[in-house]
Design a protein around this motif. Structure first.
Motif, PDB file in Angstrom:
ATOM      1  N   ASP A  18       0.838  -1.194   0.000  1.00 22.29           N
ATOM      2  CA  ASP A  18       0.000   0.000   0.000  1.00 22.29           C
ATOM      3  C   ASP A  18       0.876   1.248   0.000  1.00 22.29           C
ATOM      4  O   ASP A  18       1.912   1.299   0.661  1.00 22.29           O
ATOM      5  CB  ASP A  18      -0.909   0.013   1.230  1.00 22.29           C
ATOM      6  N   GLY A  19       0.438   2.225  -0.746  1.00 19.53           N
ATOM      7  CA  GLY A  19       1.132   3.499  -0.725  1.00 19.53           C
ATOM      8  C   GLY A  19       1.957   3.768  -1.959  1.00 19.53           C
ATOM      9  O   GLY A  19       2.176   2.897  -2.803  1.00 19.53           O
ATOM     10  N   ASP A  20       2.428   5.013  -2.075  1.00 17.13           N
ATOM     11  CA  ASP A  20       3.224   5.464  -3.197  1.00 17.13           C
ATOM     12  C   ASP A  20       4.469   6.172  -2.693  1.00 17.13           C
ATOM     13  O   ASP A  20       4.546   6.604  -1.543  1.00 17.13           O
ATOM     14  CB  ASP A  20       2.419   6.447  -4.070  1.00 17.13           C
ATOM     15  N   LEU A  21       5.415   6.314  -3.594  1.00 20.26           N
ATOM     16  CA  LEU A  21       6.625   7.084  -3.316  1.00 20.26           C
ATOM     17  C   LEU A  21       6.640   8.300  -4.228  1.00 20.26           C
ATOM     18  O   LEU A  21       6.561   8.167  -5.454  1.00 20.26           O
ATOM     19  CB  LEU A  21       7.871   6.236  -3.548  1.00 20.26           C
ATOM     20  N   ASP A  22       6.735   9.486  -3.623  1.00 19.62           N
ATOM     21  CA  ASP A  22       6.886  10.718  -4.382  1.00 19.62           C
ATOM     22  C   ASP A  22       8.375  10.904  -4.674  1.00 19.62           C
ATOM     23  O   ASP A  22       9.175  11.147  -3.759  1.00 19.62           O
ATOM     24  CB  ASP A  22       6.333  11.900  -3.577  1.00 19.62           C
ATOM     25  N   ARG A 116       9.881   2.715 -15.728  1.00 19.35           N
ATOM     26  CA  ARG A 116       9.177   3.659 -16.600  1.00 19.35           C
ATOM     27  C   ARG A 116       7.684   3.368 -16.632  1.00 19.35           C
ATOM     28  O   ARG A 116       6.861   4.281 -16.668  1.00 19.35           O
ATOM     29  CB  ARG A 116       9.784   3.553 -18.003  1.00 19.35           C
ATOM     30  N   GLN A 117       7.301   2.088 -16.627  1.00 14.52           N
ATOM     31  CA  GLN A 117       5.888   1.719 -16.629  1.00 14.52           C
ATOM     32  C   GLN A 117       5.235   1.892 -15.260  1.00 14.52           C
ATOM     33  O   GLN A 117       4.003   1.970 -15.180  1.00 14.52           O
ATOM     34  CB  GLN A 117       5.712   0.277 -17.109  1.00 14.52           C
ATOM     35  N   LEU A 118       6.019   1.949 -14.192  1.00 12.43           N
ATOM     36  CA  LEU A 118       5.437   2.197 -12.872  1.00 12.43           C
ATOM     37  C   LEU A 118       4.947   3.634 -12.728  1.00 12.43           C
ATOM     38  O   LEU A 118       4.057   3.915 -11.925  1.00 12.43           O
ATOM     39  CB  LEU A 118       6.464   1.894 -11.778  1.00 12.43           C
ATOM     40  N   LEU A 119       5.520   4.544 -13.479  1.00  6.54           N
ATOM     41  CA  LEU A 119       5.089   5.941 -13.453  1.00  6.54           C
ATOM     42  C   LEU A 119       3.688   6.073 -14.038  1.00  6.54           C
ATOM     43  O   LEU A 119       3.231   5.197 -14.787  1.00  6.54           O
ATOM     44  CB  LEU A 119       6.062   6.796 -14.255  1.00  6.54           C
ATOM     45  N   VAL A 134       5.385   6.817  -7.946  1.00  4.94           N
ATOM     46  CA  VAL A 134       5.359   5.395  -8.297  1.00  4.94           C
ATOM     47  C   VAL A 134       4.845   4.591  -7.112  1.00  4.94           C
ATOM     48  O   VAL A 134       5.009   4.997  -5.954  1.00  4.94           O
ATOM     49  CB  VAL A 134       6.760   4.884  -8.707  1.00  4.94           C
ATOM     50  N   PRO A 135       4.217   3.445  -7.355  1.00  4.45           N
ATOM     51  CA  PRO A 135       3.714   2.613  -6.255  1.00  4.45           C
ATOM     52  C   PRO A 135       4.843   1.893  -5.527  1.00  4.45           C
ATOM     53  O   PRO A 135       5.902   1.622  -6.109  1.00  4.45           O
ATOM     54  CB  PRO A 135       2.784   1.634  -6.968  1.00  4.45           C
ATOM     55  N   LEU A 136       4.579   1.572  -4.270  1.00  2.00           N
ATOM     56  CA  LEU A 136       5.523   0.756  -3.508  1.00  2.00           C
ATOM     57  C   LEU A 136       5.419  -0.686  -4.002  1.00  2.00           C
ATOM     58  O   LEU A 136       4.332  -1.261  -4.054  1.00  2.00           O
ATOM     59  CB  LEU A 136       5.204   0.841  -2.020  1.00  2.00           C
TER      60      LEU A 136
END
Length: 543
Positions: A18-22, A116-119, A134-136
């Motif tokens: 869960d969550g994302d990284l800025d 690149r695809q995670l963006l 991008v996702p964790l």
């Protein structure tokens, strides 16, 4: 429930959190060990440029940095090139940053393509249009097959250098590692050979081009010259662009058949028909005569192209070589008597052996279409199977490594659908679903003998980059998964469930793909020169 992350190809192991990284909270892209592996710095700047272009975030590249960062590192013993281990990688996105590790720089290149695809899809645009988020996730990945390619035919309709560079970039994003350039054929010669100036002056263009399908006798010819060729500098740029992404360019110089363009420039290398560069499509009987002059010409061409592209492979073509001219040629008869050749097919084998000997002397390995099996192919040659899977078995039984491109699954000049609105194609019917269900390793075959797979974009009926894009996508994306992802993972995570999300990426990149439901009005064949023309596709039978 595990968070859904949609990637194509599907990694072998993916665990989402869960969550994302800025990414704007990170301070740099850190290359650990760049002094020992300078390739890491180039890949790090490639990632930095990619982020800056699509999100506006510019992360500097540094050898060391305190605090959260994207950290790129090589670890473990470096494997040999063009092995699945050379492209294995681990990618971890955590609240504390991003870690990319591999044993070979090619693995780092594949990880950057996955990243690149995670963006967000809009981050694939050419100007900032998305947040750098991008996702964790934790990914451990390695390709199933060593060779995963796409062939671009720049002969039947010339495709400009800028489009070739775009296709290299798109191959990279899909974790393909080969772009095969079909550079010569009856309809044109597409690269400069300084010692043979008439290739650029004469063989690189044709005076007119068939309107509609070659079998449609009701439509005539468009009397507009068509042509183009790549200079040595163009080729070097293509090679460099691909090298940065760890994509191998495989050049094809298709001889001794498909030689009309060569013979238009140098008719003395054939039987003297003195015909113009061919304006239509098909198989034509003009071939190189088995003379020392013709052989010297071919070897000059292979030397020129082999010196530009440093990769270990050169494709010599060898498909669809008619025997008609040689059957009545006193020069061919003299060769057969002198060399003890009993069947006229042995004339092609004579050319093939000479090409192989020369290229092996340059440190290259030869690839040829499956017709090189006729009359006996040199043991070291890789056989590129195009007719059907029976030839995969035949080539392996003869002791060759194989690239599988069977026409029913890998020829993307076939119709995408069976609707009347589809634009003009050569024939056939190869749907996304058909590609998705294909296993490139036939039952009972040792998988290690299948070097890999490749899709083909023959351009007889793909006159513009937009036409190539429509034919390629999304089938190329699905083929990339067939080549990369293990069967059990493909079955557990069907590619069809991820295609809609992937089309958003293709749209953001400006790719004129075919929608899953069928062509947009402006993509349809209509009732003019792009109107659908059907004739029955008959699959080849193995001899």
């Amino acid at each position: 429930m595990q968070r859904r992350i949609s990637l194509i190809p599907q990694p072998q192991q993916l665990t989402a959190a869960d969550g994302d990284l800025d990414l704007s909270t990170l301070g740099a892209i850190v290359t650990d060990g760049a002094a020992e592996a300078p390739e890491l710095r180039s890949l790090a700047w490639l990632l930095s440029d990619m982020l800056a272009r699509g999100t506006g975030l510019r992360l500097v590249v540094a050898d060391a940095a305190e605090g959260p960062a994207i950290r790129i590192r090589l670890e473990g013993e470096r494997p040999a090139d063009l092995t699945t281990a050379s492209e294995a990688y681990r990618l971890d996105v955590t609240p504390g940053g991003v870690a990319i590790t591999a044993a070979h720089p090619a693995g780092i290149a594949r990880a950057v393509a996955t990243f690149r695809q995670l963006l967000p899809a809009d981050a694939l645009r050419e100007a900032p249009a998305a947040d750098p988020v991008v996702p964790l996730v934790s990914i451990t990945d390695e390709p199933r097959l060593r060779w995963r390619g796409v062939m671009l035919d720049v002969v039947r309709h010339f495709q400009p250098k800028d489009f070739v560079l775009k296709m290299i970039d798109r191959a990279w994003m899909h974790r393909l590692n080969v772009v095969h350039l079909h550079l010569t054929d009856d309809q044109g010669w597409r690269f400069e050979v300084p010692s043979r100036p008439r290739l650029a002056e004469v063989a690189s263009w044709r005076a007119e081009t068939k309107i509609g399908h070659a079998r449609d006798e009701e439509q005539g010819y468009e009397p507009t010259p068509h042509g183009g060729f790549f200079s040595i500098s163009d080729l070097r740029e293509i090679a460099s662009y691909a090298r940065e992404r760890y994509v191998m360019i495989v050049p094809e110089v298709n001889l001794p058949g498909h030689a009309r363009a060569v013979l238009a420039a140098y008719p003395e290398l054939g039987a003297g028909q003195n015909k113009a560069v061919c304006p239509t499509f098909g198989v034509f009987e003009e071939v190189l005569e088995p003379t020392q002059a013709a052989l010297d010409f071919a070897l000059e061409a292979y030397t020129a192209i082999g010196e530009v592209f440093e990769g270990p492979y050169v494709h010599i073509g060898g498909d669809e070589v008619p025997m008609t001219q040689w059957e009545s040629s006193p020069i061919a008869r003299d060769l057969m008597d002198r060399e003890g050749i009993e069947d006229v097919r042995g004339v092609q084998a004579w050319f093939t052996k000479a090409f192989c000997d020369h290229l092996v002397g340059m440190g290259k390995q030869v690839i040829g279409w499956d017709e090189i099996l006729d009359g006996g192919a040199p043991a070291e040659a890789v056989v590129h199977v195009w007719r059907n899977e029976a030839y995969v078995k035949k080539a392996i039984a003869a002791g060759h490594q194989v690239i599988a491109s069977p026409e029913p699954y890998c020829y993307y000049d076939h119709y995408e659908g069976d609707g009347a609105e589809e634009p003009l194609r050569i024939h056939g019917h190869t749907t996304v679903e058909k590609v998705a269900g294909w296993d490139p390793v036939p039952p009972g075959i040792d998988e290690s003998k299948v070097l890999g797979v490749q899709c083909q974009l023959w351009s007889e009926y793909l006159p513009t980059p937009g036409d190539v894009e429509y034919a390629a996508f999304p089938r190329l994306a699905v083929l990339a998964e067939v080549a990369w992802t293990n069967l059990d993972v493909r079955q557990a995570e069907p590619v069809a469930d991820r295609l809609e999300a992937h089309l958003e990426r293709l749209h953001a990149m400006g790719i004129g793909y075919r929608p899953l439901e069928g062509p947009k009005p402006w993509q349809q064949g209509g009732t003019g020169r792009r109107e659908r023309f059907d004739h029955t596709f008959v699959e080849h039978e193995a001899e």
